[in-house]
Design an enzyme around this catalytic site. Structure first.
Site, short mmCIF file in Angstrom:
data_model
loop_
_atom_site.label_atom_id
_atom_site.label_comp_id
_atom_site.label_asym_id
_atom_site.label_seq_id
_atom_site.Cartn_x
_atom_site.Cartn_y
_atom_site.Cartn_z
N PHE A 5 41.25 -74.00 106.24
CA PHE A 5 41.36 -75.23 105.46
C PHE A 5 40.39 -75.20 104.29
CE2 PHE A 5 39.77 -79.43 104.39
CZ PHE A 5 40.94 -80.11 104.11
N GLU A 48 38.85 -72.60 102.83
CA GLU A 48 39.13 -71.55 101.87
C GLU A 48 40.39 -71.84 101.05
OE1 GLU A 48 39.21 -68.01 104.29
OE2 GLU A 48 37.02 -67.88 104.34
N VAL A 49 41.45 -72.30 101.70
CA VAL A 49 42.72 -72.54 101.02
C VAL A 49 42.65 -73.75 100.09
CG1 VAL A 49 45.13 -73.22 101.38
CG2 VAL A 49 44.13 -71.38 102.75
N ASN A 50 42.06 -74.84 100.58
CA ASN A 50 42.06 -76.09 99.83
C ASN A 50 40.90 -76.26 98.86
OD1 ASN A 50 44.45 -77.56 100.99
ND2 ASN A 50 43.33 -77.06 102.85
N PHE A 51 39.76 -75.61 99.13
CA PHE A 51 38.58 -75.85 98.30
C PHE A 51 37.88 -74.56 97.85
CE2 PHE A 51 39.17 -79.70 100.79
CZ PHE A 51 39.12 -80.68 99.81
#
Length: 188
Positions: free
Chosen positions: A110, A112-115
């Protein structure tokens, strides 16, 4: 002031003091922040002394919180100050509204992918109570109740001596002028 208004006023003052305990307790610091080893979100041991840090910002984080957008600001702090010896350290916790229900792997994905998070994050842990991570128990013992998170994204600033410098409530942005000035003072 009538009786009802006095009671309401007294209750308000008591609640305010309970929620925002501004008293600081200065312990004898038998340990410093760099004496601790934490387990990363990947399950690897990290000695905080290996960071050679001049300061830390400890933040209890959660993926499903209204303050989750602060991950962006935490990453900015990390990016701007890591080369100067400042470390942002995330502590995922599910203690506030069940807002961090995922596994360590899900939390890492979460972030790494989103922020695009690159700052260190530890394994999911408690940050208050009897089962709190030892760093949070250490902060409480040496600095007082203001180190106990009241909600997700509570911040504890650690100075260059490895001691608690100040705490900030969840609604204070990591990139606020107040926090940035304190970080820069620590680094100078």
């Amino acid at each position: 002031m009538n009786y009802v208004k006095k009671r309401i006023f007294i209750i308000f003052i008591i609640l305010f003091m309970a929620l925002f305990n501004f008293t600081k307790s200065f312990g004898n610091y038998e340990k410093l922040i760099t004496d601790f080893t934490v387990t990363s979100i990947d399950g690897k041991k990290m000695k905080l002394s290996d960071f050679k840090a001049k300061g830390f910002l400890l933040v209890n984080v959660a993926s499903k919180c209204g303050f989750t957008k602060q991950y962006d600001d935490l990453q900015k702090i990390w990016t701007n100050y890591k080369d100067k010896g400042f470390v942002v350290l995330g502590f995922p916790s599910n203690q506030f509204g069940g807002q961090e229900p995922g596994t360590n792997s899900e939390i890492k994905d979460f972030c790494e992918v989103n922020f695009n998070i690159t700052f260190p994050i530890v394994e999911k842990t408690d940050v208050k109570g009897d089962q709190a991570h030892e760093i949070y128990k250490w902060a409480l013992k040496n600095y007082g109740n203001s180190t106990i998170p009241k909600w997700n994204f509570h911040k504890i600033l650690i100075n260059s001596e490895g001691k608690v410098e100040e705490t900030f409530l969840s609604f204070v942005s990591p990139t606020s002028k107040t926090i940035v000035k304190k970080i820069e003072k620590i680094l100078n």
